[in-house]
Design an enzyme around this catalytic site. Structure first.
Site, PDB file in Angstrom:
ATOM      1  N   SER A 130       0.781  -1.341   0.015  1.00  0.00           N
ATOM      2  CA  SER A 130       0.129  -0.003  -0.100  1.00  0.00           C
ATOM      3  C   SER A 130       0.737   1.181   0.070  1.00  0.00           C
ATOM      4  CB  SER A 130      -0.990  -0.274   1.257  1.00  0.00           C
ATOM      5  OG  SER A 130      -0.267  -0.022   2.489  1.00  0.00           O
TER       6      SER A 130
ATOM      7  N   PRO B 169       2.874   4.600  -0.973  1.00  0.00           N
ATOM      8  CA  PRO B 169       2.760   5.518   0.191  1.00  0.00           C
ATOM      9  C   PRO B 169       1.395   5.773   0.594  1.00  0.00           C
ATOM     10  CG  PRO B 169       3.017   6.586  -1.649  1.00  0.00           C
ATOM     11  CD  PRO B 169       3.338   5.085  -2.331  1.00  0.00           C
ATOM     12  N   GLY B 170       0.476   5.196   0.088  1.00  0.00           N
ATOM     13  CA  GLY B 170      -1.014   5.137   0.502  1.00  0.00           C
ATOM     14  C   GLY B 170      -2.145   6.072  -0.186  1.00  0.00           C
TER      15      GLY B 170
ATOM     16  N   LYS C 214      -3.551   4.845  -3.175  1.00  0.00           N
ATOM     17  CA  LYS C 214      -4.737   4.048  -3.645  1.00  0.00           C
ATOM     18  C   LYS C 214      -5.350   3.702  -2.299  1.00  0.00           C
ATOM     19  CE  LYS C 214      -2.053   2.503  -7.546  1.00  0.00           C
ATOM     20  NZ  LYS C 214      -0.739   3.340  -7.460  1.00  0.00           N
TER      21      LYS C 214
ATOM     22  N   ASP D  90       2.341  -3.079   4.193  1.00  0.00           N
ATOM     23  CA  ASP D  90       3.590  -2.692   3.205  1.00  0.00           C
ATOM     24  C   ASP D  90       4.822  -3.508   3.817  1.00  0.00           C
ATOM     25  OD1 ASP D  90       4.636  -0.832   1.015  1.00  0.00           O
ATOM     26  OD2 ASP D  90       6.183  -0.987   2.376  1.00  0.00           O
TER      27      ASP D  90
ATOM     28  N   ASP E  34       4.827  -8.912   4.703  1.00  0.00           N
ATOM     29  CA  ASP E  34       5.082  -9.157   3.449  1.00  0.00           C
ATOM     30  C   ASP E  34       4.006  -9.778   2.954  1.00  0.00           C
ATOM     31  OD1 ASP E  34       6.316 -10.767   1.266  1.00  0.00           O
ATOM     32  OD2 ASP E  34       8.080 -11.528   2.259  1.00  0.00           O
TER      33      ASP E  34
ATOM     34  N   CYS F 239       3.008  -0.050 -12.137  1.00  0.00           N
ATOM     35  CA  CYS F 239       3.243   1.253 -12.799  1.00  0.00           C
ATOM     36  C   CYS F 239       4.350   1.012 -13.720  1.00  0.00           C
ATOM     37  CB  CYS F 239       3.548   2.373 -11.686  1.00  0.00           C
ATOM     38  SG  CYS F 239       4.975   1.929 -10.583  1.00  0.00           S
TER      39      CYS F 239
END
Length: 453
Positions: free
Chosen positions: A261, A263-264, A266, A284, A311, A383
């Site tokens: 997730s 840096p947050g 989404k 994360d 993980d 990405c």
């Protein structure tokens, strides 16, 4: 020292840190801004020089080789000083060549000695006098694309094999242009129409996104200086990234997993779309990064997000099977879709790195899929622009997990402008940077069949 001299000296230090020591461009620049307390104008110049030089590094290297004997061994700092100087002379228009040359020679004197300063002066005077070589004289098309757009040749050839010459050329050319800035409104705090009106009244040129009902595109003006930024009425987020949560088919009261997730962006978008009613588990691998997600949620006033360090490959040991209505795997990837924001990536990646990532992506998908409810939906996104990490990961997963299929409704629910995209395949949608003037992204949505034949 004059201000411009200081900016160029700092730029040289940053380029050495990023280009030779593997520093991350965006983090390194942010740290320098705070350390040197640069005003808006100097900060903009520093950012332009550093990003621009990095973005065009292979082009600048090609240009420099025309003026320096190949046998001459240059210290790294001298090379980067010449790169940033040629970048300014060729790509920037507001600073006269003589000023750039003078300042570069002064830096060379202080950092080296008179002989080095004379050498730098001689090279830059030759560039000024003779002009730069014509890149159209590079005959091989793949090499010409590589040099003119500053993408490593192996990457250009990889994309040509996967997507063809036209898409590759357009992608590489887009990657060296400035990216459209977009923001995502916090709908529990402000209506998009109201924020657009406020931004217009305060002199910014903005328009509504067609990708997300929360999105706003910034055409002119610094939105980060607007009071709404400090009030956390919006989040800076790329349109391609916004599309991920938009395609999750979310509703209030759901239990949702964001497996990777930080840096947050989404996770908070998901929470906003369910109107903070439900539960979003956001994990994360690194505890420090998980805390960033928590901080982001707190800033936006979202309470439904539960963060933790884990993980993603072992989340089946944290949660029971068939726990989640929706799962997002925004998988760790090569990042080849975000080269405009992080140009250093294209010089630091190798094909071997991709193979390692594919293995991790596959492991995460296999493990996390167990946590999906019978009628749930799993979104896989990256990405990057690379079939091996995208379509082929999904293809292999579907071959080995016959209960799962690509959700047919996914394609029907795409924004109208993307339904005939050249990046559509049976496995999802590959967004290229030129599609939305945004980041390159892959997105798909999986669901379970009722039975296996």
């Amino acid at each position: 020292m004059k201000k411009n001299d200081q900016v160029r000296k700092i730029a040289l230090d940053l380029l050495l840190k990023i280009g030779e020591k593997g520093g991350y461009s965006h983090l390194t620049i942010d740290q320098a801004m705070k350390k040197y307390d640069l005003d808006t104008r100097d900060g903009a110049l520093l950012t332009e020089i550093v990003y621009g030089t990095l973005q065009h590094k292979l082009t600048l290297e090609y240009y420099l080789n025309s003026f320096v004997n190949k046998k001459k061994k240059l210290d790294n700092w001298v090379k980067w000083l010449l790169y940033l100087s040629i970048y300014q002379m060729h790509y920037l228009t507001k600073i006269p060549d003589h000023a750039i040359i003078h300042e570069s020679v002064e830096i060379a004197k202080k950092r080296g000695h008179k002989g080095i300063a004379n050498f730098v002066n001689g090279v830059l005077r030759s560039v000024q006098r003779n002009g730069l070589p014509d890149l159209n004289e590079v005959k091989k098309e793949d090499k010409r694309i590589s040099i003119t757009t500053s993408h490593p040749n192996w990457l250009v050839n990889r994309w040509i094999k996967q997507y063809g010459i036209d898409i590759t050329k357009a992608m590489c050319e887009t990657n060296i242009t400035h990216k459209q800035i977009s923001i995502r409104t916090q709908p529990l705090k402000v209506k998009r129409t109201d924020l657009i009106k406020q931004l217009h009244e305060d002199g910014l040129k903005v328009r509504a996104s067609e990708i997300s009902e929360q999105g706003i595109l910034i055409d002119q003006g610094n939105v980060l200086k607007h009071p709404a930024f400090d009030e956390h009425l919006f989040t800076v987020q790329d349109e391609s990234s916004m599309l991920v949560a938009e395609m999750m088919d979310l509703s209030e009261g759901m239990t949702i997993l964001d497996a990777c997730s930080a840096p947050g962006g989404k996770a908070t978008h998901i929470a906003e779309k369910i109107r903070d009613k439900g539960t979003v588990f956001a994990y994360d691998l690194h505890e420090k990064k998980a805390k960033l997600v928590k901080k982001k949620a707190e800033q936006l006033g979202l309470t439904c997000i539960q963060t933790g360090q884990a993980d993603a490959r072992k989340l089946d040991q944290v949660h029971e099977k068939a726990t989640f209505d929706r799962i997002l795997i925004d998988a760790p990837c090569s990042g080849l879709g975000v080269l405009r924001s992080k140009p250093d990536i294209k010089y630091n990646k190798e094909e071997a790195d991709i193979k390692k990532l594919v293995s991790i992506q596959q492991e995460i998908l296999e493990s996390v899929a167990l946590l999906l409810k019978k009628d749930g939906k799993l979104i896989y996104s990256t990405c990057t622009v690379n079939k091996e990490e995208n379509e082929l990961v999904i293809k292999r997963f579907l071959n080995e997990n016959q209960r799962f299929i690509v959700d047919p409704l996914f394609f029907e629910e795409l924004p109208i402008g993307l339904r005939n995209s050249q990046g559509l395949t049976e496995f999802g949608i590959q967004l290229f940077p030129q599609d939305l003037n945004s980041d390159g992204f892959f997105i798909t949505r999986l669901t379970k069949k009722d039975s296996v034949k």
